[in-house]
Design a protein around this motif. Structure first.
Motif, PDB file in Angstrom:
ATOM      1  N   ASP A   1       0.823  -1.219   0.000  1.00  0.00           N
ATOM      2  CA  ASP A   1       0.000   0.000   0.000  1.00  0.00           C
ATOM      3  C   ASP A   1       0.856   1.268   0.000  1.00  0.00           C
ATOM      4  N   ALA A   2       1.892   1.266  -0.824  1.00  0.00           N
ATOM      5  CA  ALA A   2       2.769   2.434  -0.916  1.00  0.00           C
ATOM      6  C   ALA A   2       2.130   3.488  -1.816  1.00  0.00           C
ATOM      7  N   PRO A   3       2.250   4.756  -1.477  1.00  0.00           N
ATOM      8  CA  PRO A   3       1.676   5.818  -2.309  1.00  0.00           C
ATOM      9  C   PRO A   3       2.443   5.964  -3.617  1.00  0.00           C
ATOM     10  N   PRO A   4       1.843   6.627  -4.630  1.00  0.00           N
ATOM     11  CA  PRO A   4       2.500   6.762  -5.945  1.00  0.00           C
ATOM     12  C   PRO A   4       3.872   7.419  -5.886  1.00  0.00           C
ATOM     13  N   GLN A   5       4.056   8.393  -4.988  1.00  0.00           N
ATOM     14  CA  GLN A   5       5.349   9.088  -4.945  1.00  0.00           C
ATOM     15  C   GLN A   5       6.499   8.174  -4.549  1.00  0.00           C
TER      16      GLN A   5
ATOM     17  N   MET B   1       1.329  -2.235 -14.103  1.00  0.00           N
ATOM     18  CA  MET B   1       1.434  -0.788 -13.887  1.00  0.00           C
ATOM     19  C   MET B   1       2.196  -0.092 -15.006  1.00  0.00           C
ATOM     20  N   LEU B   2       2.890  -0.850 -15.882  1.00  0.00           N
ATOM     21  CA  LEU B   2       3.661  -0.232 -16.950  1.00  0.00           C
ATOM     22  C   LEU B   2       2.786   0.564 -17.905  1.00  0.00           C
ATOM     23  N   VAL B   3       1.494   0.225 -17.983  1.00  0.00           N
ATOM     24  CA  VAL B   3       0.589   0.970 -18.857  1.00  0.00           C
ATOM     25  C   VAL B   3       0.582   2.447 -18.478  1.00  0.00           C
ATOM     26  N   ALA B   4       0.728   2.737 -17.187  1.00  0.00           N
ATOM     27  CA  ALA B   4       0.708   4.130 -16.720  1.00  0.00           C
ATOM     28  C   ALA B   4       1.952   4.895 -17.146  1.00  0.00           C
ATOM     29  N   PHE B   5       2.994   4.187 -17.622  1.00  0.00           N
ATOM     30  CA  PHE B   5       4.249   4.853 -17.970  1.00  0.00           C
ATOM     31  C   PHE B   5       4.419   5.057 -19.471  1.00  0.00           C
TER      32      PHE B   5
ATOM     33  N   MET C   1       9.131  13.014 -19.124  1.00  0.00           N
ATOM     34  CA  MET C   1       8.687  13.751 -17.939  1.00  0.00           C
ATOM     35  C   MET C   1       9.802  13.836 -16.906  1.00  0.00           C
ATOM     36  N   ASP C   2       9.869  14.962 -16.198  1.00  0.00           N
ATOM     37  CA  ASP C   2      10.786  15.034 -15.071  1.00  0.00           C
ATOM     38  C   ASP C   2      10.121  14.409 -13.843  1.00  0.00           C
ATOM     39  N   SER C   3      10.843  14.384 -12.736  1.00  0.00           N
ATOM     40  CA  SER C   3      10.350  13.688 -11.549  1.00  0.00           C
ATOM     41  C   SER C   3       9.052  14.295 -11.023  1.00  0.00           C
ATOM     42  N   SER C   4       8.970  15.609 -10.988  1.00  0.00           N
ATOM     43  CA  SER C   4       7.765  16.266 -10.465  1.00  0.00           C
ATOM     44  C   SER C   4       6.558  15.966 -11.338  1.00  0.00           C
ATOM     45  N   ALA C   5       6.742  16.070 -12.667  1.00  0.00           N
ATOM     46  CA  ALA C   5       5.640  15.781 -13.583  1.00  0.00           C
ATOM     47  C   ALA C   5       5.224  14.318 -13.490  1.00  0.00           C
TER      48      ALA C   5
ATOM     49  N   GLN D   1      -2.510  11.352 -10.319  1.00  0.00           N
ATOM     50  CA  GLN D   1      -3.765  11.665 -10.988  1.00  0.00           C
ATOM     51  C   GLN D   1      -4.410  10.462 -11.652  1.00  0.00           C
ATOM     52  N   GLN D   2      -3.818   9.267 -11.473  1.00  0.00           N
ATOM     53  CA  GLN D   2      -4.417   8.060 -12.035  1.00  0.00           C
ATOM     54  C   GLN D   2      -5.798   7.833 -11.442  1.00  0.00           C
ATOM     55  N   HIS D   3      -6.724   7.405 -12.287  1.00  0.00           N
ATOM     56  CA  HIS D   3      -8.091   7.141 -11.814  1.00  0.00           C
ATOM     57  C   HIS D   3      -8.476   5.703 -12.172  1.00  0.00           C
TER      58      HIS D   3
END
Length: 690
Positions: free
Chosen positions: A483-487, A615-619, A625-629, A636-638
């Motif tokens: 349950d790790a957050p996206p960041q 999860m690779l689909v999200a990439f 993109m830089d780290s912040s983006a 913002q994934q839904h």
């Protein structure tokens, strides 16, 4: 016979030329950017053809599946057409190389991004890929690797060397006249500014200068694999995907870099080791206090002088650092191929969604590093258009595979290293008062004035290695708890400024990382404090006076310490050592267990974790993109996603161990193969599986 071979070569080259004309027509019609052609295998290719190509393409290690002339023509045509050229190994009758029998097949890269079936086939495994030169190759690099920063370090080294020599010459001149750089009867006669400038400022200056080099060295080591991948012909896995400098013992890094001829790392590491470790030790030995009265002379004054031998050693070391800086400036003129900072797991994942590279990691979910190294050694890899690609297939590679072992923990996080290290710091804390207050032991520090500084430097070097290990493991530790957050996927402490690191970790509530970060700062303070211990501590015990009746020559006024400075330094040294012991004990208590299947720190170790992740689909389309983006994109994934390291059902329908989005099947437990304990629905209800 020679004429027949030459004629055969001319026929082959003419055939390739004819096929490339047809290739240009197909590419002009707007078809795929990767064109796949059979490899025309000619076992009689002469060595001189291969040598010609080696010189042209940067002397790549290992022989490609394609012979010299074919490789040369393939690379030339890839650059001419501006497209990626794929040549597969298909046996061809040399007597029919007219160019009319070769079939071209276009490959849709978008459709094959997440497909490993073709990549796992024997044909694809022996396919070589050739890439056109990128006229707009990006070259992102952190500020600490830019010419401004390296030039500043070089100028500072020369400036400090000049200042050291100036002080040495001044001391020599004044010594000939019976004086010194400073003159006083007792240390308390000096102003606070003069006392600090003499006693602590030199060592403090060199310690800060060493930290500036460490900041640059971190980045050079971290990004060197990407520089290797950005070469025209890419690099072997040993030189790039499997290369790890950050968790390696710092004093051995130059030897590893020398073996792979990665000169930027060599010069950066040498400059950092000399500037942060050797120079402070030599400098502390170069400043001495001369007391004429102790020599039987009638003079109540004490003089601060510079020992020419140690001073010249300091100056020489700083000149060496400056030379390393100049060479490093030239080494860093090459382009990195990076659009932005490739931070964390997400930075690697974003680069691996456009090619079949993930297919090379089939079966490596829980494999140790040596097995990954063995499986990847028959391929060159390249960073092209901000994405990782397969390059040439290497038919024969006799490279020796290093023995990494199967323990997933870096050496400094294992108890067999941690317990001796903690014991070493405790013994050092016990030895400090012995060297100061015991007569016979005190004579050792008088004869070897840099002894305590050298021991403190060893403590600092070992702490730095442990610090790197904890920083690198933190994202994986968070993922192993589920349950790790996206960041977490963009979290990367390896390139964080050591001064800013504790604050960043505290803001993220990563207190173990913050603790080792604070410890790194304390080790620098420790080095400064112990450099002043060359006195008889008995004269500073409470109850003694400035002059005693027994032996006036050995009172505290004949030392180079004031009562206050001695006890402040002594308290700091003992306090820092026991604080380091406490922090290290917590680290080994919380991070010495095995929670991942293998050691991490390489690009390959991350790719092996994600090669079947959904999860690779999200990439997709995030490589620029830089780290912040990237962090914002993942958040913002839904619907909102959580991530974990454990067992999951992959894109191929099979169970895999790695990093994927929640919910996963089960968490990872070291040494247990969850797939062998899983009961399938079809097995429920039968007596033999009850």
């Amino acid at each position: 016979m020679k004429e027949a071979i030459d004629a055969q070569r001319r026929m082959s080259e003419a055939g390739f030329a004819a096929e490339y004309e047809r290739l240009e027509d197909k590419l002009g019609s707007g078809m795929s950017s990767i064109v796949e052609i059979p490899f025309l295998y000619r076992p009689g290719a002469e060595t001189r053809d291969i040598e010609q190509l080696e010189q042209l393409r940067g002397n790549p290690r290992g022989l490609s599946t394609v012979d010299g002339p074919s490789r040369l023509e393939a690379q030339v045509q890839a650059e001419k057409s501006g497209e990626i050229l794929a040549i597969s190994e298909v046996p061809t009758d040399l007597s029919h190389l007219s160019g009319s029998t070769t079939d071209f097949e276009t490959v849709d890269t978008r459709a094959s991004m997440f497909t490993t079936e073709n990549a796992d086939s024997g044909e694809s495994k022996t396919t070589s890929y050739y890439f056109p030169e990128d006229p707009d190759m990006p070259s992102w690099k952190p500020f600490s690797m830019r010419w401004h920063y390296i030039s500043l370090l070089t100028v500072l080294a020369l400036g400090l060397a000049g200042l050291q020599e100036f002080l040495c010459q001044s001391s020599i001149k004044k010594t000939k006249k019976g004086g010194g750089l400073l003159r006083f009867q007792k240390p308390g006669d000096l102003s606070v500014t003069k006392y600090f400038t003499w006693k602590y400022a030199p060592t403090l200056t060199f310690v800060i200068y060493g930290i500036l080099w460490q900041i640059s060295d971190f980045e050079v080591k971290r990004l060197e694999p990407f520089y290797q991948l950005s070469q025209k012909s890419g690099a072997t896995a040993a030189e790039s995907l499997n290369m790890d400098y950050l968790t390696f013992m710092s004093w051995l890094v130059p030897l590893r870099a020398l073996r792979h001829k990665q000169y930027a790392v060599i010069y950066s590491s040498l400059a950092t080791l000399v500037a942060s470790s050797l120079v402070p030790v030599l400098q502390s030995a170069s400043v001495t206090m001369y007391s004429p009265k102790e020599k039987g002379e009638v003079d109540d004054y004490k003089y601060i002088r510079i020992d020419p031998r140690w001073s010249r050693a300091v100056t020489s070391s700083l000149v060496f650092v400056a030379i390393c800086g100049v060479v490093l400036l030239f080494q860093l003129r090459r382009k990195s191929g990076l659009m932005s900072d490739p931070k964390g797991i997400a930075g690697v994942a974003a680069m691996a969604t456009r090619s079949h590279i993930l297919g090379d990691f089939h079966g490596l979910d829980a494999a140790p590093l040596n097995k990954i190294h063995k499986q990847l050694r028959h391929r060159r890899y390249i960073l092209h258009k901000s994405s990782l690609w397969q390059g040439e297939y290497i038919r024969k590679n006799n490279e020796r595979i290093p023995e990494y072992g199967t323990d997933p923990r870096p050496l400094m996080l294992r108890l067999r290293a941690g317990i001796p290290y903690i014991a070493f710091m405790i013994l050092f804390a016990i030895a400090v008062p012995i060297f100061i207050f015991v007569d016979y032991a005190h004579s050792v520090t008088q004869k070897v004035p840099f002894l305590l500084t050298a021991i403190a430097t060893i403590v600092k070097l070992l702490w730095g290695t442990m610090n790197h290990d904890v920083r690198m493991l933190e994202p994986f530790f968070i993922l192993s708890n589920r349950d790790a957050p996206p960041q977490t996927l963009t979290l990367d402490y390896t390139g964080t400024n050591p001064i800013w690191l504790p604050f960043k970790a505290i803001l993220n509530k990563h207190y173990i990382v913050a603790g080792v970060g604070v410890g790194s700062v304390l080790t620098e303070i420790l080095t400064v404090c112990v450099s002043s211990f060359s006195v008889d501590g008995q004269e500073f015990l409470p109850g003694t006076k400035g002059t005693n009746d027994k032996e006036e020559l050995h009172d505290r006024y004949n030392t180079d310490e004031t009562f206050r400075s001695f006890w402040v330094s002594f308290s700091l040294v003992i306090g820092i050592l026991f604080l380091l012991v406490a922090i290290a004990s917590i680290v080994y208590l919380r991070r010495s267990h095995k929670f991942i299947p293998r050691q991490i720190g390489t690009i390959a170790s991350v790719l092996a974790f994600i090669h079947q992740s959904k999860m690779l689909v999200a990439f997709v389309d995030t490589e620029k993109m830089d780290s912040s983006a990237m962090t914002r994109h993942l958040e913002q994934q839904h619907p909102p996603k959580k991530y974990a390291l454990g067992w999951f059902s992959g894109r191929d329908g099979e169970d895999h161990l790695g990093i994927d989005e929640e919910p996963i099947l089960d968490r990872y437990v070291y040494g247990e193969d969850w797939t062998k304990t899983r009961v399938l629905p079809s097995q429920i209800g039968t007596w033999e599986h009850y």
